[in-house]
Design a protein around this motif. Structure first.
Motif, short mmCIF file in Angstrom:
data_model
loop_
_atom_site.label_atom_id
_atom_site.label_comp_id
_atom_site.label_asym_id
_atom_site.label_seq_id
_atom_site.Cartn_x
_atom_site.Cartn_y
_atom_site.Cartn_z
N PHE A 1 35.21 46.76 46.86
CA PHE A 1 35.46 45.41 47.59
C PHE A 1 34.98 44.23 46.74
CE2 PHE A 1 35.04 42.09 50.57
CZ PHE A 1 36.13 42.04 51.40
N MET A 2 33.68 44.48 46.43
CA MET A 2 32.92 43.24 45.72
C MET A 2 33.82 43.00 44.19
SD MET A 2 29.01 43.60 46.87
CE MET A 2 28.77 45.36 46.22
N ILE A 3 34.08 43.88 43.69
CA ILE A 3 34.67 43.77 42.43
C ILE A 3 36.08 42.99 42.62
CG2 ILE A 3 36.06 44.77 40.40
CD1 ILE A 3 33.79 46.93 40.51
N SER A 4 36.79 43.22 43.75
CA SER A 4 38.12 42.83 44.08
C SER A 4 38.17 41.47 44.42
CB SER A 4 38.85 44.04 44.79
OG SER A 4 39.01 45.01 44.37
N PHE B 1 28.20 42.41 34.96
CA PHE B 1 29.76 43.22 34.90
C PHE B 1 30.60 42.27 35.40
CE2 PHE B 1 33.17 45.96 36.26
CZ PHE B 1 33.52 46.29 34.98
N ILE B 2 30.61 41.99 36.80
CA ILE B 2 31.63 41.51 37.40
C ILE B 2 31.69 39.84 37.15
CG2 ILE B 2 31.88 43.11 39.40
CD1 ILE B 2 30.35 41.12 41.08
N ILE C 1 38.39 31.06 35.95
CA ILE C 1 37.36 30.77 36.65
C ILE C 1 37.28 31.57 37.93
CG2 ILE C 1 36.30 28.64 38.33
CD1 ILE C 1 37.60 27.16 35.90
N ILE C 2 38.47 31.77 38.46
CA ILE C 2 38.46 32.68 39.90
C ILE C 2 37.81 33.93 39.60
CG2 ILE C 2 39.87 33.80 41.42
CD1 ILE C 2 41.88 31.37 41.41
N LEU C 3 38.16 34.42 38.50
CA LEU C 3 37.72 35.81 38.37
C LEU C 3 36.22 35.84 37.79
CD1 LEU C 3 38.56 38.97 37.89
CD2 LEU C 3 39.04 38.53 35.51
N ALA C 4 35.63 34.63 37.49
CA ALA C 4 34.28 34.63 37.11
C ALA C 4 33.54 34.20 38.33
CB ALA C 4 34.04 33.49 36.11
N MET C 5 34.12 33.86 39.59
CA MET C 5 33.44 33.46 40.82
C MET C 5 32.43 34.65 41.29
SD MET C 5 33.96 30.54 42.08
CE MET C 5 33.80 29.89 40.56
N PRO C 6 31.38 34.42 41.80
CA PRO C 6 30.63 35.15 42.48
C PRO C 6 31.16 36.04 43.62
CG PRO C 6 29.69 33.26 43.15
CD PRO C 6 30.80 33.06 42.12
N PHE D 1 24.17 36.98 46.69
CA PHE D 1 23.16 36.08 46.22
C PHE D 1 22.78 36.13 44.67
CE2 PHE D 1 18.30 35.38 45.41
CZ PHE D 1 18.19 34.13 46.28
N ILE D 2 22.61 37.33 44.13
CA ILE D 2 22.25 37.34 42.81
C ILE D 2 23.71 36.91 41.88
CG2 ILE D 2 21.76 39.05 40.79
CD1 ILE D 2 20.04 40.53 42.66
N SER D 3 24.85 37.42 42.32
CA SER D 3 26.08 36.92 41.68
C SER D 3 26.34 35.48 41.84
CB SER D 3 27.26 37.56 42.03
OG SER D 3 27.53 37.17 43.29
N THR D 4 25.83 34.89 42.77
CA THR D 4 25.99 33.36 42.88
C THR D 4 24.92 32.59 41.83
OG1 THR D 4 26.71 33.28 45.16
CG2 THR D 4 25.89 31.40 44.47
#
Length: 304
Positions: free
Chosen positions: A100-103, A229-230, A256-261, A285-288
Motif C-alpha cells: 500500500f505504501m509503495i502504491s 527506496f520509495i 514529483i507525484i512518484l517522489a512524494m512521501p 514521518f520519515i518519508s516526509t
C-alpha cells in the motif's frame, strides 16, 4: 525551474509540518480535532483548490494522451510493481502495508501544494485528472491490498469513490471542456478557500506525527531504507518510462507525484484493516522528512 525555489517551497512545507507537530505535542486541541480538520481539507478546501485551477487559469489544448499515459504508470503499473517487489524480496511481515505504501504517494496533502508552487495554478488540472485515478484505486485496489494478508472479505463500494474531490475534478474537466467563463467573484471565492489547503494539509501531517513518540519513530534503520527506496530509487527506475511523455509539465508532475512521501491514508487504512499503524505513521514521518532532500535532487538531475 529553479532548484532554490523548490528547496525553499519544501522548507516552508516542512516548517508548517513542524508547527503542527509542536502544537500537537502541546495538546492545545481535542484529540478529535485532527480528524475533523482532515475531513474539512478533503471535503471542502481541496475541492475548491481543484476548481480554482480552471476558474482562474487559461489553458491551451489539454495533453490528454500524456496525462492518460502518466495515469497508467502511476495508478495501474505502480501497484503491480509493488506486488512484484514484495514477492521478489520475500517480504512477509506487514506485506499488505508495504504494498500500500509503495502504491500510494501523498498526492493530496503534499502533491497539490508542491506542484502548484512549482508549475503554477494551471498544473493543478493535470494533477487533478491523475488524482481521479488514485482516488478510484484507493477505494478498490487499496482496500484489496490491505486485506491481502487478512481474512476479512473484500467489499467494493462505489459510493466511497464519489467524493467531493472526484466531483470537483469532474466539474473542473467540464468547465475546461466547454470553456465556461466563471465570474470573478466566484473564481476569487474558489481561490481563497482553496488556498487554505496547503497550510492545513501540512498542519495535519504534523498533528498526526505528534501522536507518537519522536525517538521511537526516528530510530529504525529498516524504515529509512524503505523510505529511500520509495522516495528516491523507485522514481529513478521509472524515469525511462517517463521519457515517453512529450509534455514537460506532465512529465514533471508524474515524477514529483512518484517522489512524494507515503500518503496519510496509509495510517488510516492500517487502523481500519488491522495493520501495523505505528509502522505506517513512522514511514509517513520519515518519508516526509527525507522528501525535503530527495525531491530537489530528483528535480535537479531529471527535470532541470
Amino acid at each position: 525551474m529553479s532548484i532554490t525555489i523548490i528547496c525553499l517551497q519544501l522548507l516552508q512545507l516542512l516548517m508548517m509540518i513542524c508547527l503542527g507537530f509542536v502544537i500537537g505535542k502541546c495538546h492545545l486541541f481535542h484529540h478529535h480535532f485532527s480528524n475533523d480538520l482532515t475531513k474539512f481539507v478533503l471535503n471542502i478546501t481541496m475541492p475548491f483548490l481543484i476548481l480554482s485551477s480552471v476558474t482562474t487559469s487559461h489553458f491551451d489544448q489539454l495533453p490528454i494522451l500524456d496525462i492518460l499515459y502518466a495515469s497508467f504508470l502511476l495508478v495501474i503499473l505502480l501497484p503491480i510493481i509493488a506486488y512484484i517487489i514484495i514477492k521478489v524480496f520475500h517480504i512477509q511481515k506487514d506485506a499488505s502495508l508495504h504494498m500500500f505504501m509503495i502504491s500510494y504517494p501523498n498526492v493530496g496533502f503534499m502533491g497539490f501544494p508542491l506542484i502548484q508552487s512549482i508549475y503554477g495554478q494551471g498544473a493543478l488540472l493535470y494533477t487533478a485528472i491523475i488524482n481521479i485515478g488514485f482516488n478510484i484505486s484507493l477505494f478498490s485496489i487499496g482496500i484489496f491490498m490491505m486485506n491481502y494478508q487478512n481474512k476479512h472479505e473484500f467489499h467494493f463500494s462505489f459510493q466511497k469513490i464519489i467524493t467531493p474531490g472526484i466531483i470537483s475534478s469532474l466539474l473542473a474537466l467540464f468547465i475546461y471542456a466547454f470553456s465556461i467563463t466563471i465570474p470573478s467573484p466566484i473564481a476569487n471565492f474558489c481561490t481563497n478557500i482553496g488556498n487554505m489547503t496547503t497550510p492545513l494539509s501540512m498542519f495535519i501531517i504534523g498533528l498526526t506525527m505528534s501522536q507518537y513518540h519522536l525517538k521511537q519513530m526516528l530510530f529504525e534503520g529498516r524504515v529509512y531504507l524503505f523510505c529511500i527506496f520509495i522516495n528516491f530509487i523507485l522514481p529513478i527506475c521509472f524515469m525511462p518510462l517517463f521519457q515517453f511523455i512529450q509534455n514537460n509539465i506532465v512529465k514533471g508532475i508524474a515524477l514529483i507525484i512518484l517522489a512524494m512521501p507515503v500518503a496519510n491514508s496509509a495510517a488510516l487504512y492500517a487502523k481500519t484493516y488491522h495493520q501495523n499503524e505505528q509502522l505506517a505513521v513512522q514511514t509517513i514521518f520519515i518519508s516526509t522528512l527525507l522528501s525535503v532532500i530527495t525531491i530537489p535532487l530528483l528535480v535537479y538531475f531529471f527535470l532541470i
